[in-house]
Design a protein around this motif. Sequence first.
Motif, PDB file in Angstrom:
ATOM      1  N   ARG A  10      -8.521  -4.933 -17.939  1.00 41.63           N
ATOM      2  CA  ARG A  10      -8.971  -6.413 -17.850  1.00 41.63           C
ATOM      3  C   ARG A  10      -9.282  -7.374 -16.767  1.00 41.63           C
ATOM      4  O   ARG A  10      -8.497  -6.970 -15.600  1.00 41.63           O
ATOM      5  CB  ARG A  10      -7.710  -7.234 -18.642  1.00 41.63           C
ATOM      6  N   ASP A  11     -10.838  -7.763 -16.211  1.00 43.19           N
ATOM      7  CA  ASP A  11     -11.130  -8.139 -15.397  1.00 43.19           C
ATOM      8  C   ASP A  11     -10.101  -7.435 -14.151  1.00 43.19           C
ATOM      9  O   ASP A  11      -9.922  -8.836 -13.131  1.00 43.19           O
ATOM     10  CB  ASP A  11     -10.587  -9.745 -15.703  1.00 43.19           C
ATOM     11  N   VAL A  12     -10.745  -6.487 -14.075  1.00 44.07           N
ATOM     12  CA  VAL A  12     -10.052  -5.941 -12.548  1.00 44.07           C
ATOM     13  C   VAL A  12     -11.383  -6.026 -11.595  1.00 44.07           C
ATOM     14  O   VAL A  12     -12.171  -5.283 -11.505  1.00 44.07           O
ATOM     15  CB  VAL A  12     -10.136  -4.565 -12.965  1.00 44.07           C
ATOM     16  N   ASP A  27     -16.776  -5.795  -9.641  1.00 46.86           N
ATOM     17  CA  ASP A  27     -16.358  -6.847  -9.979  1.00 46.86           C
ATOM     18  C   ASP A  27     -16.252  -7.190 -11.351  1.00 46.86           C
ATOM     19  O   ASP A  27     -17.317  -6.743 -11.916  1.00 46.86           O
ATOM     20  CB  ASP A  27     -17.590  -7.128  -9.225  1.00 46.86           C
ATOM     21  N   ASN A  28     -15.340  -7.516 -11.202  1.00 40.04           N
ATOM     22  CA  ASN A  28     -14.570  -8.069 -12.626  1.00 40.04           C
ATOM     23  C   ASN A  28     -14.958  -7.968 -13.998  1.00 40.04           C
ATOM     24  O   ASN A  28     -15.552  -8.000 -14.476  1.00 40.04           O
ATOM     25  CB  ASN A  28     -15.357  -9.769 -12.666  1.00 40.04           C
ATOM     26  N   VAL A  29     -14.502  -6.275 -13.976  1.00 40.01           N
ATOM     27  CA  VAL A  29     -14.546  -5.071 -14.585  1.00 40.01           C
ATOM     28  C   VAL A  29     -14.010  -5.112 -15.575  1.00 40.01           C
ATOM     29  O   VAL A  29     -12.930  -5.119 -15.906  1.00 40.01           O
ATOM     30  CB  VAL A  29     -14.885  -4.219 -14.723  1.00 40.01           C
ATOM     31  N   SER A  30     -14.410  -5.094 -17.785  1.00 41.08           N
ATOM     32  CA  SER A  30     -13.819  -5.174 -18.454  1.00 41.08           C
ATOM     33  C   SER A  30     -13.827  -4.132 -19.601  1.00 41.08           C
ATOM     34  O   SER A  30     -14.716  -4.353 -19.650  1.00 41.08           O
ATOM     35  CB  SER A  30     -13.181  -6.381 -19.342  1.00 41.08           C
ATOM     36  N   PRO A  62      -5.505  -2.201  -7.809  1.00 42.01           N
ATOM     37  CA  PRO A  62      -6.997  -3.612  -7.694  1.00 42.01           C
ATOM     38  C   PRO A  62      -6.816  -4.877  -6.979  1.00 42.01           C
ATOM     39  O   PRO A  62      -5.639  -5.069  -6.432  1.00 42.01           O
ATOM     40  CB  PRO A  62      -6.805  -3.934  -9.492  1.00 42.01           C
ATOM     41  N   THR A  63      -7.422  -5.346  -6.593  1.00 40.75           N
ATOM     42  CA  THR A  63      -7.520  -6.096  -6.061  1.00 40.75           C
ATOM     43  C   THR A  63      -6.711  -7.844  -6.955  1.00 40.75           C
ATOM     44  O   THR A  63      -6.140  -8.570  -6.848  1.00 40.75           O
ATOM     45  CB  THR A  63      -8.933  -6.957  -4.769  1.00 40.75           C
ATOM     46  N   ASP A  64      -7.514  -7.204  -8.449  1.00 43.25           N
ATOM     47  CA  ASP A  64      -7.502  -8.139  -9.048  1.00 43.25           C
ATOM     48  C   ASP A  64      -7.511  -7.531 -10.406  1.00 43.25           C
ATOM     49  O   ASP A  64      -8.097  -6.712 -10.032  1.00 43.25           O
ATOM     50  CB  ASP A  64      -8.625  -9.090  -8.958  1.00 43.25           C
TER      51      ASP A  64
END
Lengths: 363, 267
Positions: A10-12, A27-30, A62-64
């Motif tokens: 989710r939003d990784v 870049d914001n991978v889901s 993950p950073t995010d």
Amino acid sequence: MPDKNAIEVRDVSKLFGTGDAQFAALDNVSVSIRENEFFTLLGPSGCGKTTLLRLIAGFDYPTDGQILLYGQDIAPLPPFKRPVNTVFQSYALFPHMTVGQNIAFGLEMLGKPKAEIEARVAEMLKLVRMEALKDRKTSQISGGQQQRVALARALAPQPKVLLLDEPLSALDYKLRKEMQIELKRLQHETGITFIFVTHDQEEALTMSDRIAVMSAGKILQVGSPWDIYDRPAVRFVADFIGETNFLHADVVSANDGRATVRLSSGKEIPATFPSGSSPQGKVTLVVRPEHARVAAPNGTSAHVGHIENVVYLGTDTHFHVRLDDGTPFIVRQQNSRNGHNGFAKAERVGIEFGQDVAQILKD
Amino acid sequence: MAKRRFDLKALPGFTTIAVICFVALYLPIIILVAYAFNAATSTSEWGGFSLKWFASAWNNDQVIDATIRSFQIAVLAATFATIAATMAALATTRTKAYRGLTFKYAFINQPLMVPEIVTAVALLIFFSRIKVWTGYAGLGYLIGAHTAFCIPFAYLPIRARLESMDLTLERAAADLYATPFKAFRRVTLPLLWPGILAGFMLAFVISLDDVVITNFVKLGGQDTLPTYMLGQIRRGITPEINAISTAFLLLSILIVTLFFFASRKRD
């Protein structure tokens, strides 16, 4: 039955470096990976596929974003606390242990009783057909055998998800083909969810239930091998997987997933487009070389051009055609036994499309 | 095999220079060993074959005493140095690169570059102060000093081994549920062992051999074999010194060979 998700990304995002040198490997991978699925992350080197695998394995954080394993966020857990095992590209077999000791390692670390470990090791050796080599050092077996041991070692603790990082890239062509079938069999027999990383599109198409095509830290398209090959959503996916022709066209009408487009030759043909997009104006069409034929130019020709080159490949022939609007177009035609298909260099030909061969790209 | 484009052996004078180097290295040692078996009291005139100087050294309590002390110090110093070096090597290769890591490498290896005599004087002053404060007068000073200058020697082969080791192996262990400690014990340590042995061996030999620092730091009656020999030479040389040197040489070769095979077997 609704499909259960084994892994939910989710939003990784994953950033490397600092300041100006910082770049996003992801870049914001889901993406969701279903239970018991053979899921492939496909992309050129540097696209972030291995980074995503490493985040799922726990070798990096993950950073995010979140990574859920059956609903539980595992992103902050160290690798030894995740019920996920990895088959490494280099196999990473322990050189100071025998084949049997390698396979037993994970079970020992989990503190399983000795008898259970022995039974499980025997079972694993049988599964990968390596019973005879249990007491060999890992340096004394071939590359293909090392590959099998690496698989057995990762499967022995019965992980919830098995991660495979380009495991076949070190093998020669014939062995690779064998292992592709073997992997498919193992996935089927164990019922474990496989996440497979590769840059080899053919490998991805042969083995996967679903494929995620990645580029520059983003997932561009997720779908079955048929979706990815016949219904590419964007230019990169169409180009990366197989040979492709790109044609310019104007949208005449589009609704309900069906569109009519006008080619530069003035001919109108039907085309499909990715769901969620509404094509209009100038668009790019994708037509696979094997979905077109060359014939004498006539009223049904979608395009007309002249042959620039003829490449005979045994099973089929490639006609490199230059269309009258200047676009290159390749036609792949299967050969019959009596020579090639009767067209020669410099000859004028018409391009004929079968039914439903064109796909409109999003970009 | 393909012919090499550049062969060092084809250079003019290669063989001559090689022979000169080997002669310069080994001829004096061969002469020293030969005269250890001299029956005469001279180290330059041959008086027939005899083992009497070996017997005389063997019966010399000071020699035996110094030898035992040398080995005590070398074993303990090399052990401590190897443990410290292993930890230092792990800390400098198994952590993420951070600011000041290069400085740390230099810092660990600095003893190799500081002139030994400087270290010796510094230790002399430092330890004499400690002695005044604590009154301690044991072998500890020598062991401590030897440990200190042995660390970089033990560190280099251990770090080299760690750097050449495939990090994925440790990652694989972690992936297979090994906690960091278990991964170290079951995977890193067994694979690192040849490097540790090599580091220990180097440290051991360096400690055994040291004269300068030992001479400054040792207290009365704490002669090691090298400082004892140095003291003897000042009083005039007899073939007994040759015999001790020869025995020392053989022992060193024996130990190095043993370690070499031990580390090969583990590899």
